[in-house]
Design a protein around this motif. Structure first.
Motif, PDB file in Angstrom:
ATOM      1  N   ASN A  36       0.626  -1.222  -0.095  1.00 44.73           N
ATOM      2  CA  ASN A  36      -0.025   0.164   0.061  1.00 44.73           C
ATOM      3  C   ASN A  36       0.664   1.199  -0.041  1.00 44.73           C
ATOM      4  N   GLY A  37       0.362   2.199  -0.786  1.00 46.49           N
ATOM      5  CA  GLY A  37       0.937   3.671  -0.451  1.00 46.49           C
ATOM      6  C   GLY A  37       2.242   3.748  -0.745  1.00 46.49           C
ATOM      7  N   GLU A  38       3.091   4.460   0.151  1.00 44.80           N
ATOM      8  CA  GLU A  38       4.414   4.818   0.112  1.00 44.80           C
ATOM      9  C   GLU A  38       5.336   3.567   0.177  1.00 44.80           C
ATOM     10  N   TRP A  39       4.747   2.329   0.726  1.00 52.76           N
ATOM     11  CA  TRP A  39       5.489   0.998   0.690  1.00 52.76           C
ATOM     12  C   TRP A  39       5.656   0.649  -0.874  1.00 52.76           C
ATOM     13  N   ALA A  40       4.679   1.086  -1.780  1.00 53.54           N
ATOM     14  CA  ALA A  40       4.503   0.367  -3.012  1.00 53.54           C
ATOM     15  C   ALA A  40       5.880   0.032  -3.891  1.00 53.54           C
ATOM     16  N   PRO A  41       6.964   0.695  -4.071  1.00 59.23           N
ATOM     17  CA  PRO A  41       8.078   0.230  -4.793  1.00 59.23           C
ATOM     18  C   PRO A  41       8.958  -0.816  -4.004  1.00 59.23           C
ATOM     19  N   PHE A  42       8.802  -1.059  -2.856  1.00 60.95           N
ATOM     20  CA  PHE A  42       9.542  -1.818  -1.823  1.00 60.95           C
ATOM     21  C   PHE A  42       9.155  -3.070  -1.750  1.00 60.95           C
ATOM     22  N   THR A  43       9.009  -3.793  -2.986  1.00 59.68           N
ATOM     23  CA  THR A  43       8.319  -5.232  -2.879  1.00 59.68           C
ATOM     24  C   THR A  43       9.104  -6.248  -2.356  1.00 59.68           C
ATOM     25  N   ARG A  44      10.409  -6.139  -2.541  1.00 55.61           N
ATOM     26  CA  ARG A  44      11.532  -7.264  -2.047  1.00 55.61           C
ATOM     27  C   ARG A  44      12.312  -7.012  -0.967  1.00 55.61           C
ATOM     28  N   CYS A  45      12.023  -5.609  -0.205  1.00 54.68           N
ATOM     29  CA  CYS A  45      12.897  -5.300   0.811  1.00 54.68           C
ATOM     30  C   CYS A  45      13.150  -6.467   1.873  1.00 54.68           C
ATOM     31  N   PRO A  46      14.523  -6.799   2.055  1.00 51.48           N
ATOM     32  CA  PRO A  46      14.575  -8.053   3.027  1.00 51.48           C
ATOM     33  C   PRO A  46      14.300  -7.879   4.377  1.00 51.48           C
ATOM     34  N   VAL A  47      12.909  -7.341   4.695  1.00 49.20           N
ATOM     35  CA  VAL A  47      13.001  -6.798   6.100  1.00 49.20           C
ATOM     36  C   VAL A  47      12.979  -8.062   7.053  1.00 49.20           C
ATOM     37  N   ASP A  48      12.767  -9.165   6.745  1.00 54.00           N
ATOM     38  CA  ASP A  48      12.933 -10.491   7.484  1.00 54.00           C
ATOM     39  C   ASP A  48      14.126 -10.987   7.588  1.00 54.00           C
ATOM     40  N   THR A  86      14.793  -2.489 -15.486  1.00 64.37           N
ATOM     41  CA  THR A  86      15.561  -2.971 -14.339  1.00 64.37           C
ATOM     42  C   THR A  86      15.098  -2.591 -13.014  1.00 64.37           C
ATOM     43  N   ASN A  87      15.289  -3.488 -11.970  1.00 59.77           N
ATOM     44  CA  ASN A  87      14.986  -3.162 -10.671  1.00 59.77           C
ATOM     45  C   ASN A  87      16.045  -3.954  -9.605  1.00 59.77           C
ATOM     46  N   LEU A  88      16.566  -2.735  -8.825  1.00 58.41           N
ATOM     47  CA  LEU A  88      17.452  -3.423  -7.776  1.00 58.41           C
ATOM     48  C   LEU A  88      17.015  -2.900  -6.527  1.00 58.41           C
ATOM     49  N   GLN A  89      16.754  -4.002  -5.607  1.00 56.39           N
ATOM     50  CA  GLN A  89      16.164  -3.671  -4.253  1.00 56.39           C
ATOM     51  C   GLN A  89      17.148  -4.261  -3.049  1.00 56.39           C
ATOM     52  N   ILE A  90      17.509  -3.700  -1.990  1.00 54.41           N
ATOM     53  CA  ILE A  90      18.246  -4.147  -0.924  1.00 54.41           C
ATOM     54  C   ILE A  90      17.880  -3.388   0.465  1.00 54.41           C
ATOM     55  N   GLY A  91      18.109  -4.114   1.399  1.00 58.28           N
ATOM     56  CA  GLY A  91      18.144  -3.657   2.924  1.00 58.28           C
ATOM     57  C   GLY A  91      19.589  -3.048   3.120  1.00 58.28           C
ATOM     58  N   ILE A  92      19.392  -1.825   3.856  1.00 60.20           N
ATOM     59  CA  ILE A  92      20.715  -1.443   4.254  1.00 60.20           C
ATOM     60  C   ILE A  92      20.610  -1.128   5.917  1.00 60.20           C
ATOM     61  N   VAL A  93      21.699  -1.357   6.384  1.00 67.20           N
ATOM     62  CA  VAL A  93      22.031  -1.271   7.743  1.00 67.20           C
ATOM     63  C   VAL A  93      23.077  -0.306   8.095  1.00 67.20           C
ATOM     64  N   GLN A  94      22.635   0.810   8.451  1.00 66.71           N
ATOM     65  CA  GLN A  94      23.351   2.026   8.641  1.00 66.71           C
ATOM     66  C   GLN A  94      24.026   2.014  10.037  1.00 66.71           C
ATOM     67  N   ASN A  95      25.458   1.980  10.108  1.00 67.21           N
ATOM     68  CA  ASN A  95      26.132   1.850  11.461  1.00 67.21           C
ATOM     69  C   ASN A  95      26.283   3.546  11.854  1.00 67.21           C
ATOM     70  N   ALA A  96      26.405   3.512  13.358  1.00 65.83           N
ATOM     71  CA  ALA A  96      26.597   4.545  14.075  1.00 65.83           C
ATOM     72  C   ALA A  96      27.922   5.150  13.793  1.00 65.83           C
ATOM     73  N   ASP A  97      29.016   4.325  13.302  1.00 63.20           N
ATOM     74  CA  ASP A  97      30.170   5.041  12.828  1.00 63.20           C
ATOM     75  C   ASP A  97      30.286   5.528  11.630  1.00 63.20           C
ATOM     76  N   GLY A  98      29.298   5.413  10.810  1.00 67.09           N
ATOM     77  CA  GLY A  98      29.203   5.958   9.421  1.00 67.09           C
ATOM     78  C   GLY A  98      29.468   5.078   8.543  1.00 67.09           C
TER      79      GLY A  98
END
Length: 313
Positions: A36-48, A86-98
């Motif tokens: 739904n809504g603003e989530w629509a593009p993120f169909t393959r985000c590896p949230v799990d 083309t479609n590229l989807q990834i999850g990012i873990v942003q660390n506190a050290d940059g």
């Protein structure tokens, strides 16, 4: 957190949203959920994925990135192929050290429509001085067996992120190891340019600045200026890399040695850095995450996953 501070925080990591530049082709995946809504593009985000779920919102902040393009080109040695969507989807873990790390979806980071190689198999390896190949060339002309498609596949996790490069120009953003699968009945099922052990490594750069805007929404995707989620939108940029080297083809045809030799000779492979290029036009890139992940600590990754699942329909 105010909209202004959210924008400042997310702009810091917006370098990661230029990742679609190097996805020239891709592999097919299973059916994707509708969101739904603003989530629509993120169909393959590896949230799990474990690394995403473990992000606490303090030392590690979880985000989702998607980047698409409807057209582009890739040149390998002497051969240029026009690419499709083309479609590229990834999850990012942003660390506190940059620093940051990438988490790929189970089916791989990039997918896209296979591209047709100009001239087909005839154009890829004919004419040839090898007698066996000459016979194949004679049978290929005007044959339905001539068609050949090329599909690019991820063969490892991206690395060497430069966060600043994503919002600037002419700076490498990230390294992406890939291989190209050439498909034709005469080539067999294991014909590749690049391998997991010796991949093509793309390092895309922005050639112009993308347009920037931002939206806010509730966890279920409903637009809401006071929502707990933010989405950065970077659109309209052209991205390119002409620094990568390309190894020779391997695994092609029943008579692997001869077919490899013919394909490499005609295509000009292996091809050194500077003789190859990839360009993606009009990239559309989106990054989303919690406005204030610290307020969800130490369960920011779990909360992000809950929001994503609440938006599925």
């Amino acid at each position: 957190m105010s909209p202004l501070s959210s924008r400042t925080r997310l702009a810091t990591v917006s370098a990661l949203t230029a990742l679609g530049a190097f996805a020239s082709l891709g592999t097919a995946t299973a059916a994707e959920p509708a969101l739904n809504g603003e989530w629509a593009p993120f169909t393959r985000c590896p949230v799990d994925a474990p690394a995403m779920l473990a992000a606490d919102g303090l030392a590690r902040t979880p985000q989702c990135v998607v980047s698409t393009s409807t057209s582009g080109t890739i040149k390998l040695g002497n051969t240029t192929v026009v690419t499709g969507k083309t479609n590229l989807q990834i999850g990012i873990v942003q660390n506190a050290d940059g620093t940051s790390s990438v988490v790929a979806p189970p089916g791989g980071a990039l997918i896209a429509e296979p591209a047709t190689v100009p001239g087909g198999l005839f154009g890829l390896m004919c004419p040839s001085a090898i007698p066996v190949i000459t016979g194949i060339c004679e049978s290929l002309e005007n044959s339905s067996l001539n068609k050949i498609t090329a599909t690019m596949e991820s063969v490892g996790a991206p690395y060497d992120f430069n966060q600043t490069a994503g919002i600037l120009t002419d700076m490498p953003i990230v390294a992406l190891p890939v291989r190209i699968h050439l498909e034709n009945p005469l080539l067999g099922s294991k014909c590749y340019i690049g391998t997991a052990a010796n991949p093509i490594v793309l390092r895309p750069e922005n050639r112009d600045y993308p347009a920037f805007d931002m939206s806010f929404f509730q966890g279920n995707g409903t637009v809401d200026p006071a929502g707990e989620m933010s989405r950065i939108n970077l659109t309209g940029s052209t991205q390119n890399d002409s620094t990568f080297a390309v190894p020779g083809a391997t695994g092609c045809g029943l008579n692997v040695g001869l077919i490899n030799l013919a394909v490499n000779a005609k295509t000009g492979l292996p091809s050194a850095s500077g003789k190859n290029s990839v360009t993606l036009d009009n990239t559309q890139t989106y990054l989303t995450g919690l406005n204030a992940p610290g307020t969800a600590a130490p369960r920011a990754g779990e909360v992000l996953a809950q929001h994503w699942h609440s938006a599925t329909r």
